[in-house]
Design an enzyme around this catalytic site. Structure first.
Site, mmCIF file in Angstrom:
data_model
loop_
_atom_site.group_PDB
_atom_site.id
_atom_site.type_symbol
_atom_site.label_atom_id
_atom_site.label_comp_id
_atom_site.label_asym_id
_atom_site.label_seq_id
_atom_site.Cartn_x
_atom_site.Cartn_y
_atom_site.Cartn_z
ATOM 1 N N THR A 51 -4.425 0.994 -8.353
ATOM 2 C CA THR A 51 -2.989 1.441 -8.242
ATOM 3 C C THR A 51 -3.182 2.531 -6.772
ATOM 4 O O THR A 51 -4.144 2.689 -6.089
ATOM 5 C CB THR A 51 -2.870 2.549 -9.398
ATOM 6 O OG1 THR A 51 -3.860 3.750 -9.354
ATOM 7 C CG2 THR A 51 -3.035 1.887 -10.465
ATOM 8 N N ALA A 104 -3.361 5.307 -5.654
ATOM 9 C CA ALA A 104 -3.578 6.638 -5.806
ATOM 10 C C ALA A 104 -3.788 7.377 -4.726
ATOM 11 O O ALA A 104 -3.764 8.608 -4.837
ATOM 12 C CB ALA A 104 -4.986 6.630 -6.798
ATOM 13 N N HIS A 105 -3.851 6.961 -3.495
ATOM 14 C CA HIS A 105 -4.011 7.501 -2.183
ATOM 15 C C HIS A 105 -2.640 8.351 -2.122
ATOM 16 O O HIS A 105 -2.661 9.233 -1.387
ATOM 17 C CB HIS A 105 -4.211 6.580 -1.106
ATOM 18 C CG HIS A 105 -3.215 5.741 -0.804
ATOM 19 N ND1 HIS A 105 -2.769 4.665 -1.138
ATOM 20 C CD2 HIS A 105 -2.211 5.956 0.243
ATOM 21 C CE1 HIS A 105 -1.642 4.058 -0.784
ATOM 22 N NE2 HIS A 105 -1.184 4.920 0.239
ATOM 23 N N MET A 133 -2.038 -5.645 -2.665
ATOM 24 C CA MET A 133 -3.736 -5.886 -2.394
ATOM 25 C C MET A 133 -4.284 -5.953 -3.927
ATOM 26 O O MET A 133 -5.083 -6.828 -4.217
ATOM 27 C CB MET A 133 -4.246 -4.472 -1.721
ATOM 28 C CG MET A 133 -3.798 -4.186 -0.224
ATOM 29 S SD MET A 133 -4.549 -5.529 0.767
ATOM 30 C CE MET A 133 -3.264 -6.664 0.808
ATOM 31 N N GLY A 180 0.850 -1.324 0.079
ATOM 32 C CA GLY A 180 0.173 0.037 0.057
ATOM 33 C C GLY A 180 0.736 1.421 -0.066
ATOM 34 O O GLY A 180 0.619 2.134 1.107
ATOM 35 N N CYS A 189 -11.693 -15.550 5.934
ATOM 36 C CA CYS A 189 -12.905 -15.544 5.507
ATOM 37 C C CYS A 189 -13.764 -14.683 6.200
ATOM 38 O O CYS A 189 -13.543 -13.771 7.297
ATOM 39 C CB CYS A 189 -13.593 -16.872 5.742
ATOM 40 S SG CYS A 189 -14.064 -17.501 7.255
HETATM 41 P P1 NAD Z 1 1.156 -1.295 -3.832
HETATM 42 O O1 NAD Z 1 1.570 0.019 -3.499
HETATM 43 O O2 NAD Z 1 1.546 -2.480 -3.302
HETATM 44 O O3 NAD Z 1 0.796 -1.377 -5.337
HETATM 45 C C1 NAD Z 1 0.222 -0.322 -6.300
HETATM 46 C C2 NAD Z 1 0.659 -0.635 -7.607
HETATM 47 O O4 NAD Z 1 0.033 0.207 -8.679
HETATM 48 C C3 NAD Z 1 2.169 -0.861 -7.714
HETATM 49 O O5 NAD Z 1 2.527 -1.828 -8.271
HETATM 50 C C4 NAD Z 1 2.446 0.295 -8.694
HETATM 51 O O6 NAD Z 1 3.675 0.033 -9.560
HETATM 52 C C5 NAD Z 1 0.886 0.473 -9.624
HETATM 53 N N1 NAD Z 1 0.835 1.694 -9.977
HETATM 54 C C6 NAD Z 1 0.837 2.993 -9.440
HETATM 55 N N2 NAD Z 1 0.858 3.621 -10.383
HETATM 56 C C7 NAD Z 1 0.351 3.141 -11.570
HETATM 57 C C8 NAD Z 1 -0.363 3.924 -12.794
HETATM 58 N N3 NAD Z 1 -0.500 5.211 -12.811
HETATM 59 N N4 NAD Z 1 -0.634 2.811 -13.801
HETATM 60 C C9 NAD Z 1 -0.536 1.380 -13.413
HETATM 61 N N5 NAD Z 1 0.286 0.889 -12.239
HETATM 62 C C10 NAD Z 1 0.297 1.805 -11.482
HETATM 63 O O7 NAD Z 1 -0.459 -1.018 -3.174
HETATM 64 P P2 NAD Z 1 -1.639 -2.033 -2.865
HETATM 65 O O8 NAD Z 1 -1.280 -2.897 -1.383
HETATM 66 O O9 NAD Z 1 -1.715 -2.975 -3.943
HETATM 67 O O10 NAD Z 1 -2.813 -1.291 -2.674
HETATM 68 C C11 NAD Z 1 -3.409 -0.480 -3.909
HETATM 69 C C12 NAD Z 1 -4.278 0.548 -3.282
HETATM 70 O O11 NAD Z 1 -5.674 -0.076 -2.828
HETATM 71 C C13 NAD Z 1 -3.881 1.454 -2.360
HETATM 72 O O12 NAD Z 1 -4.251 2.655 -2.531
HETATM 73 C C14 NAD Z 1 -4.123 0.948 -1.132
HETATM 74 O O13 NAD Z 1 -4.565 1.694 -0.256
HETATM 75 C C15 NAD Z 1 -5.799 0.239 -1.695
HETATM 76 N N6 NAD Z 1 -6.307 -0.574 -0.789
HETATM 77 C C16 NAD Z 1 -7.679 -0.939 -1.092
HETATM 78 C C17 NAD Z 1 -8.330 -1.982 -0.487
HETATM 79 C C18 NAD Z 1 -9.486 -2.690 -0.617
HETATM 80 O O14 NAD Z 1 -10.102 -3.320 0.441
HETATM 81 N N7 NAD Z 1 -10.061 -2.143 -1.638
HETATM 82 C C19 NAD Z 1 -7.276 -2.630 0.415
HETATM 83 C C20 NAD Z 1 -5.990 -2.307 0.662
HETATM 84 C C21 NAD Z 1 -5.769 -1.301 -0.023
#
Ligand code: NAD
Length: 569
Positions: free
Chosen positions: A267, A269-270, A180, A53, A414
């Protein structure tokens, strides 16, 4: 953060087996979980202490990591260690039923609660980004999110494609294959659908291919579309990692007049500086720009993000189902680039998850401290036996056994509900299952204690107006008393590790959330803790949603005897 600790280099993951380094299993569990987060097979960049993240870290610096381990090793069973943003800061005698570790990460006072101030403090070594499960040592790799993603997509299918078998015959387009986001392709194919996921960092795609979360890789958008169309037409499941920037992918698809069935994004984006990648650069070039000219990086990152959101909005306009997947991409472009219609596509919680939260249903995960996969297989059997009529749960456990590789300490996830139907003792589903695990540990069928924990994204543990509490019925989206009460209640109920964080998946200033762990070592004390924590913790979800006026929650409270003062039920 300094150079990687020699201890970490030696551990390379959690210690396993039944011999312990600490004074008791509760302390040992904390030591193993911290190292599990930093297992090279689990965390994304453990050599930088980054777990997932964006920059979600498990410890503030390598010195702090060593400090935490030293304290845990001789922490007594009536002491509590305090960890402030990844650094051990105090240790007090409390009592045996109190938590062994209390953690607070990334919290700032309201007027200072933004990325700018956070980054200043981070640069001075005073604070750490804890994300959700990174800084609370509850991360278990991509396997931790897979069921939530699977359930969310199953709900998307139920609502929008009721005639299909799950997502069969549909194409889902998304971005981000990180810790994630990497769960997305597998969650789509488990639902029989086709997924194209854009990822700028080829190594991340390779990691998902190696662990069977994704099956194909290409850098050719035309080829990705063709493969996806063919598979969807044949009703076959397929996942494609597209080596591209997500904003460019959406533009390219629109130029080709290709409109998928479902669009979303994960991605990072946060975090516009350290999570999201601007278009027009390789990953290495962008990493250099971040170092040399962070202001330009942020400006370009937000420009790309704007194009990215506009692409999603245009897809939605042309008929795709669109939702935000919890990375605050809508909030980012609304706040920084005045994109007024960014919130025209909903967040996944109000769209698909809130009805579950109203009933205290949420993600429950457990980790085998032995490192022995057989221990998790015993728990799989136990959950099936305890809930014989829950068809979806059985399907999930079967799929997980077949398709989800373990990462680090063997674990399972789960979603369990509040009320256990027909339970003679009135136990919640979570309590009932935890007590069963505790018995299996006591009987020696499971070889070492199991830790039960959860995501911070749960029914009663988060305030996050752009995600978990988006569009609450009574407008209480930003009220953060609830997760703070949740953390306090977890302490009162005797959880073994309790944490409260700012930031998480949506970034600094945008969320407050809490977490807990209970170590099931087979003792009567563990049973006592489990019975209390796994009633009060999901119970918070019921009362939070009942207070906001959700009928389902009021009904659940009434059916489950959850006391909600001032509500007539
Ligand atoms: P991470 O930082 O491990 O992975 C993010 C990925 O996005 C990286 O591999 C990066 O290379 C890629 N990336 C960044 N900008 C990009 C772009 N413009 N185009 C294509 N690829 C791009 O993060 P994560 O743990 O996978 O989490 C991703 C997002 O989801 C975070 O914002 C996180 O906070 C959020 N999140 C959501 C949930 C949920 O339940 N929905 C849970 C956890 C995290």
């Amino acid at each position: 953060i300094g150079e990687p600790s020699p201890q970490w280099l030696e551990y390379q993951g959690a210690p396993t087996g039944t011999d312990i380094e600490c004074e008791g299993w509760r302390q040992e569990a904390a030591l193993r979980l911290l190292n599990n987060n930093l297992d090279p097979d689990v965390g994304e960049r453990p050599e930088e202490l980054v777990v997932y993240g964006g920059t979600g870290r498990a410890a503030r610096s390598w010195d702090a990591y060593d400090g935490i381990l030293a304290e845990l090793r001789d922490l007594e069973s009536d002491e509590t260690l305090l960890v402030q943003s990844g650094k051990p800061v105090g240790r007090f005698t409390t009592h045996e039923r109190a938590p062994r570790v209390l953690i607070a990460n990334s919290n700032l006072v309201g007027n200072w609660d933004d990325w700018e101030h956070f980054h200043e403090l981070e640069a001075r070594g005073l604070i750490m980004y804890g994300q959700m499960t990174a800084g609370s040592w509850a991360y278990i790799g991509t396997q931790g999110i897979i069921q939530g993603t699977f359930e969310t997509l199953a709900e998307v299918a139920r609502q929008h494609f009721p005639e299909s078998e799950g997502l069969r015959g549909t194409i889902t387009v998304t971005g981000g294959l990180g810790g994630m986001g990497g769960a997305q392709p597998l969650a789509v194919t488990m639902n029989h659908g086709v997924c194209i996921a854009a990822e700028v960092d080829e190594r991340r795609i390779d990691r998902r291919l190696e662990t069977d979360y994704c099956t194909e890789k290409t850098d050719d958008l035309g080829e990705a579309i063709e493969l996806a169309r063919e598979a969807a037409a044949a009703g076959e499941a397929l996942s494609i990692g597209l080596h591209a920037n997500a904003a460019d992918m959406f533009d390219g698809m629109l130029e080709r007049e290709f409109v998928p069935d479902i669009v979303t994004d994960q991605t990072s984006a946060h975090d516009e500086l350290e999570g999201y990648y601007p278009a027009g650069y390789t990953v290495d070039e962008a990493d250099r720009l971040r170092e040399t000219d962070p202001d330009s990086y942020v400006a370009e990152s937000l420009d790309t993000m704007t194009r990215h959101v506009e692409g999603i909005l245009e897809m939605q306009e042309r008929g795709a189902v669109a939702f935000e997947y919890g990375n605050n991409i809508r909030g980012q472009v609304q706040d920084h680039r005045d994109v007024e219609n960014a919130f025209d596509f909903p967040g996944f919680v109000p769209a698909y998850i809130r009805p579950l939260f109203c009933r205290g249903k949420g993600p429950f995960r457990w980790v085998a401290l032995s490192g022995d996969e057989a221990d998790i297989h015993h728990t799989d059997d136990a959950v099936r036996d305890l809930f014989p009529d829950k068809e979806n749960l059985h399907r999930w456990i079967d799929l997980a056994q077949e398709q989800v590789s373990f990462q680090g300490l063997p674990s399972r996830v789960c979603w369990l509900g509040y009320r256990a139907e027909d339970d003679p003792d009135g136990l919640t589903e979570r309590a009932r299952f935890a007590l069963r695990i505790n018995e299996l540990v006591a009987d020696g069928e499971i070889t070492a204690p199991i830790v039960v924990t959860r995501d911070h994204l749960d029914a009663g543990s988060v305030a996050s107006p752009n995600r978990e509490t988006e569009a609450m019925r009574d407008g209480s989206d930003a009220v953060a008393d609830w997760p703070i009460l949740n953390a306090l209640l977890n302490c009162a109920a005797g959880a073994d590790i309790v944490s409260v964080h700012d930031g998480g998946g949506v970034g600094i200033g945008n969320a407050i959330h809490a977490n807990n762990h209970v170590v099931l070592d087979g003792s009567d004390l563990a049973a006592e803790k489990a019975r209390r924590v796994f009633t009060t913790d999901p119970g918070m979800g019921v009362i939070r949603h009942a207070d906001a006026g959700y009928e389902d929650a009021i009904d659940e409270a009434s059916a489950s005897n959850v006391r909600v003062p001032m509500h007539d039920h």
